[in-house]
Design a protein around this motif. Structure first.
Motif, mmCIF file in Angstrom:
data_model
loop_
_atom_site.group_PDB
_atom_site.id
_atom_site.type_symbol
_atom_site.label_atom_id
_atom_site.label_comp_id
_atom_site.label_asym_id
_atom_site.label_seq_id
_atom_site.Cartn_x
_atom_site.Cartn_y
_atom_site.Cartn_z
ATOM 1 N N GLN A 167 0.600 -1.296 0.173
ATOM 2 C CA GLN A 167 0.238 -0.005 -0.038
ATOM 3 C C GLN A 167 1.504 1.232 0.045
ATOM 4 N N ALA A 168 1.685 1.757 -1.899
ATOM 5 C CA ALA A 168 2.290 2.235 -1.503
ATOM 6 C C ALA A 168 2.569 2.895 -3.095
ATOM 7 N N ARG A 169 2.779 4.653 -2.548
ATOM 8 C CA ARG A 169 2.594 4.967 -4.314
ATOM 9 C C ARG A 169 4.802 4.884 -4.243
ATOM 10 N N ALA A 170 5.354 4.681 -5.925
ATOM 11 C CA ALA A 170 6.210 4.674 -6.027
ATOM 12 C C ALA A 170 6.405 5.589 -7.397
ATOM 13 N N VAL A 171 7.104 6.334 -7.423
ATOM 14 C CA VAL A 171 7.473 6.658 -8.933
ATOM 15 C C VAL A 171 8.993 7.609 -8.604
ATOM 16 N N GLU A 172 9.023 7.588 -10.400
ATOM 17 C CA GLU A 172 10.670 8.896 -10.311
ATOM 18 C C GLU A 172 10.195 10.176 -10.869
ATOM 19 N N VAL A 173 11.341 10.265 -10.208
ATOM 20 C CA VAL A 173 11.552 12.373 -10.292
ATOM 21 C C VAL A 173 12.835 12.725 -11.223
ATOM 22 N N LYS A 174 12.319 13.438 -12.502
ATOM 23 C CA LYS A 174 14.142 13.572 -13.151
ATOM 24 C C LYS A 174 13.303 15.432 -13.706
ATOM 25 N N GLN A 175 14.284 16.155 -13.031
ATOM 26 C CA GLN A 175 15.147 16.681 -13.992
ATOM 27 C C GLN A 175 16.525 17.089 -13.345
ATOM 28 N N ALA A 176 17.232 16.460 -13.987
ATOM 29 C CA ALA A 176 18.838 16.471 -13.691
ATOM 30 C C ALA A 176 19.064 16.343 -12.734
ATOM 31 N N CYS A 177 20.725 16.721 -11.756
ATOM 32 C CA CYS A 177 20.765 16.771 -10.889
ATOM 33 C C CYS A 177 19.813 17.210 -9.498
ATOM 34 N N TYR A 178 18.897 17.249 -9.794
ATOM 35 C CA TYR A 178 17.608 17.942 -8.414
ATOM 36 C C TYR A 178 16.591 17.129 -8.093
ATOM 37 N N GLY A 179 16.989 16.128 -9.320
ATOM 38 C CA GLY A 179 15.579 15.391 -9.094
ATOM 39 C C GLY A 179 15.934 14.516 -7.443
ATOM 40 N N ALA A 180 16.297 14.463 -6.709
ATOM 41 C CA ALA A 180 16.150 14.064 -5.222
ATOM 42 C C ALA A 180 15.673 15.243 -4.042
ATOM 43 N N THR A 181 15.996 16.106 -4.676
ATOM 44 C CA THR A 181 15.621 17.276 -4.345
ATOM 45 C C THR A 181 13.857 17.689 -4.349
ATOM 46 N N ALA A 182 13.920 17.511 -5.561
ATOM 47 C CA ALA A 182 12.280 17.779 -5.847
ATOM 48 C C ALA A 182 11.320 16.846 -5.255
ATOM 49 N N ALA A 183 12.363 15.507 -5.144
ATOM 50 C CA ALA A 183 11.352 14.134 -4.273
ATOM 51 C C ALA A 183 11.349 14.798 -2.653
ATOM 52 N N ILE A 184 12.348 15.648 -1.906
ATOM 53 C CA ILE A 184 12.273 15.986 -0.827
ATOM 54 C C ILE A 184 11.174 16.814 -0.074
ATOM 55 N N GLN A 185 10.807 18.267 -1.548
ATOM 56 C CA GLN A 185 9.515 18.724 -1.524
ATOM 57 C C GLN A 185 8.692 17.715 -1.466
ATOM 58 N N ASP A 206 24.818 20.228 17.761
ATOM 59 C CA ASP A 206 23.514 19.240 17.147
ATOM 60 C C ASP A 206 22.929 21.979 17.749
ATOM 61 N N GLY A 207 21.550 21.557 16.614
ATOM 62 C CA GLY A 207 21.174 22.713 16.291
ATOM 63 C C GLY A 207 21.787 23.333 15.451
ATOM 64 N N SER A 208 23.242 22.986 14.711
ATOM 65 C CA SER A 208 23.564 24.065 13.880
ATOM 66 C C SER A 208 22.426 23.626 12.603
ATOM 67 N N ARG A 209 22.140 24.902 11.819
ATOM 68 C CA ARG A 209 22.280 25.808 10.449
ATOM 69 C C ARG A 209 22.702 25.147 9.667
ATOM 70 N N ILE A 210 22.178 24.387 8.597
ATOM 71 C CA ILE A 210 22.974 24.243 7.488
ATOM 72 C C ILE A 210 21.879 24.321 6.186
ATOM 73 N N GLY A 211 23.425 25.328 5.065
ATOM 74 C CA GLY A 211 22.340 25.485 4.104
ATOM 75 C C GLY A 211 22.497 24.558 2.837
ATOM 76 N N LEU A 212 21.552 23.833 2.333
ATOM 77 C CA LEU A 212 21.559 23.014 0.644
ATOM 78 C C LEU A 212 21.344 23.977 -0.459
ATOM 79 N N PHE A 213 21.980 23.304 -1.129
ATOM 80 C CA PHE A 213 22.052 24.446 -2.713
ATOM 81 C C PHE A 213 22.018 23.143 -3.701
ATOM 82 N N SER A 214 20.814 23.184 -4.135
ATOM 83 C CA SER A 214 20.998 22.274 -5.120
ATOM 84 C C SER A 214 20.639 22.386 -6.981
ATOM 85 N N GLU A 257 17.667 25.041 -5.886
ATOM 86 C CA GLU A 257 16.961 25.248 -5.036
ATOM 87 C C GLU A 257 17.464 25.460 -3.904
ATOM 88 N N LEU A 258 17.080 26.737 -3.149
ATOM 89 C CA LEU A 258 18.356 26.644 -1.498
ATOM 90 C C LEU A 258 17.051 26.734 -0.595
#
Length: 403
Positions: free
Chosen positions: A101-119, A297-305, A313-314
């Motif tokens: 009982q799960a959805r399963a899909v592929e996401v594509k936009q060059a190297c941005y795909g995993a970040t799109a998946a996270i969003q 603990d609590g450190s803020r990390i910026g992520l640039f995709s 995306e930042l």
């Protein structure tokens, strides 16, 4: 409700080539590879490893039975997809034994795909708080032998469980993002290797980061001083440093020293794997978390995709209390330590070994591959996979041994 990374796993194939030796064979000064682009080793995928197997291997090390039952969405970011129709996520869903009982899909936009998946995962969890989402990034970067991009190849995968009340990192909002139609990197359906305008791609990467940073500051009011580190998509490790240096004049000397030092730590794993496209940013994050013992603990990390073509995306995340207890430092140290170096000629031979394009039957010797999940061959135009750990397709392994 807090949403973020509850678990994170990593896999890279057991073979690599030394960049100093590759430089020698290409009549290039070794420093061009090791300093100029910042790479030491390049992971090599044998035929028994593809994006599906690497993603499954990355996920195997982090999932428990509760995860397998609660995961109801599998999002697979890749630009090395193996099928024009069937998503790579469906194969991984079966190989991991996840709840049907799960959805399963592929996401594509060059190297941005995993970040799109996270969003997408964040939105799903917001609507379904008890759900867990498996986000995968898995790629094999190929540009060809003796090409300008050869030194920026690599292979590997990252797996993340995204959930409410995560153990490792909480995502902060909002994000800054932008899209522009840029032909800096692409791979037509008829080509197994990518095309790239290196100069344009470098320029666009830095421009996208600068624009996203300006947009992010306007949305959040945050400045460089508010960040302990930035993790970048790293097609090669010096790329992230170039982008970071473009904005460092906005901060203090202490900001520059802190952010540059943490960038170097965050590039350690990438230096020894190479470019893994959609997983590259998250490999950099993992390197930072596992190799910097002083990160609090609590450190803020910026992520640039950045995904060529192009989407950028930042966004940011804060580390949870006790996050280090949920990492797999020793396991990843062993993964790197047990890899096997191949000669340049062996690497060239492996690179030129390809699967048949006409669906011909093929059996591969998976016993030379120490990974749990392997590609064992092709039958009836379909790739055949084996999970040695769970026994999935085990009968095929036994049949191969008997012959």
């Amino acid at each position: 409700m807090e949403i973020g990374i509850d678990k994170i796993g990593f896999y890279t194939p057991h073979l690599y080539v030394d960049m100093n030796k590759l430089a020698y064979e290409r009549n290039v000064e070794p420093e061009k590879f090791t300093i100029g682009i910042g790479q030491e080793k390049m992971a090599i995928a044998p035929l028994t490893q593809d994006p599906v197997t690497m993603a499954a291997n990355a996920a195997l090390e982090i999932l428990d039975e509760e995860d397998k039952e609660k995961i109801d969405f599998v999002l697979f970011g890749t630009e090395s997809g193996i099928d024009q129709s069937k998503s790579a996520a469906v194969y991984v869903h079966r190989l991991l034994g996840l709840n049907a009982q799960a959805r399963a899909v592929e996401v594509k936009q060059a190297c941005y795909g995993a970040t799109a998946a996270i969003q997408m995962a964040k939105g799903h969890i917001a609507l379904n708080p008890e759900s867990r989402v498996l986000v995968l990034g898995s790629d094999i970067a190929r540009y060809g032998l003796n090409t300008g991009g050869e030194a920026t190849q690599g292979a590997g995968a990252i797996a993340m469980v995204v959930s409410k009340d995560p153990s490792i990192m909480v995502f902060e909002g909002p994000s800054a993002y932008l899209t522009d139609d840029v032909m800096d990197f692409w791979r037509p359906a008829y080509s197994g290797e990518a095309f790239v305008d290196g100069k344009l791609s470098n320029e666009q990467y830095i421009a996208f980061f600068s624009r996203a940073w300006d947009q992010y500051k306007a949305k959040t009011g945050l400045e460089l001083a508010d960040f302990d580190a930035f993790s970048f998509h790293l097609p090669y490790t010096k790329m992230g440093k170039k982008a970071l240096k473009a904005v460092l004049d906005e901060g203090s000397e202490a900001d520059s020293e802190r952010l540059l030092a943490n960038h170097q730590i965050g590039a350690i794993y990438n230096r020894n794997v190479g470019n893994i496209y959609t997983a590259s940013l998250y490999l950099s994050l993992l390197s930072l978390l596992e190799q910097n013992e002083d990160l609090q603990d609590g450190s803020r990390i910026g992520l640039f995709s950045y995904g060529s073509g192009a989407v950028g995306e930042l966004f940011a995340g804060r580390l949870k209390n006790g996050y280090r207890e949920h990492l797999h430092v020793e396991r990843h140290r062993e993964l790197f330590a047990t890899r096997k170096e191949v000669t340049v000629s062996e690497y060239e031979e492996i690179f030129q070994e390809t699967l048949p394009t006409d669906g011909s039957r093929l059996e591969l010797d998976i016993h030379q591959d120490p990974a749990n999940v392997c590609l064992s061959g092709i039958e009836g135009h379909a790739r055949q996979y084996v999970n040695k750990a769970s026994g999935i397709r085990e009968e095929k392994v036994a049949a191969h041994v008997e012959r």
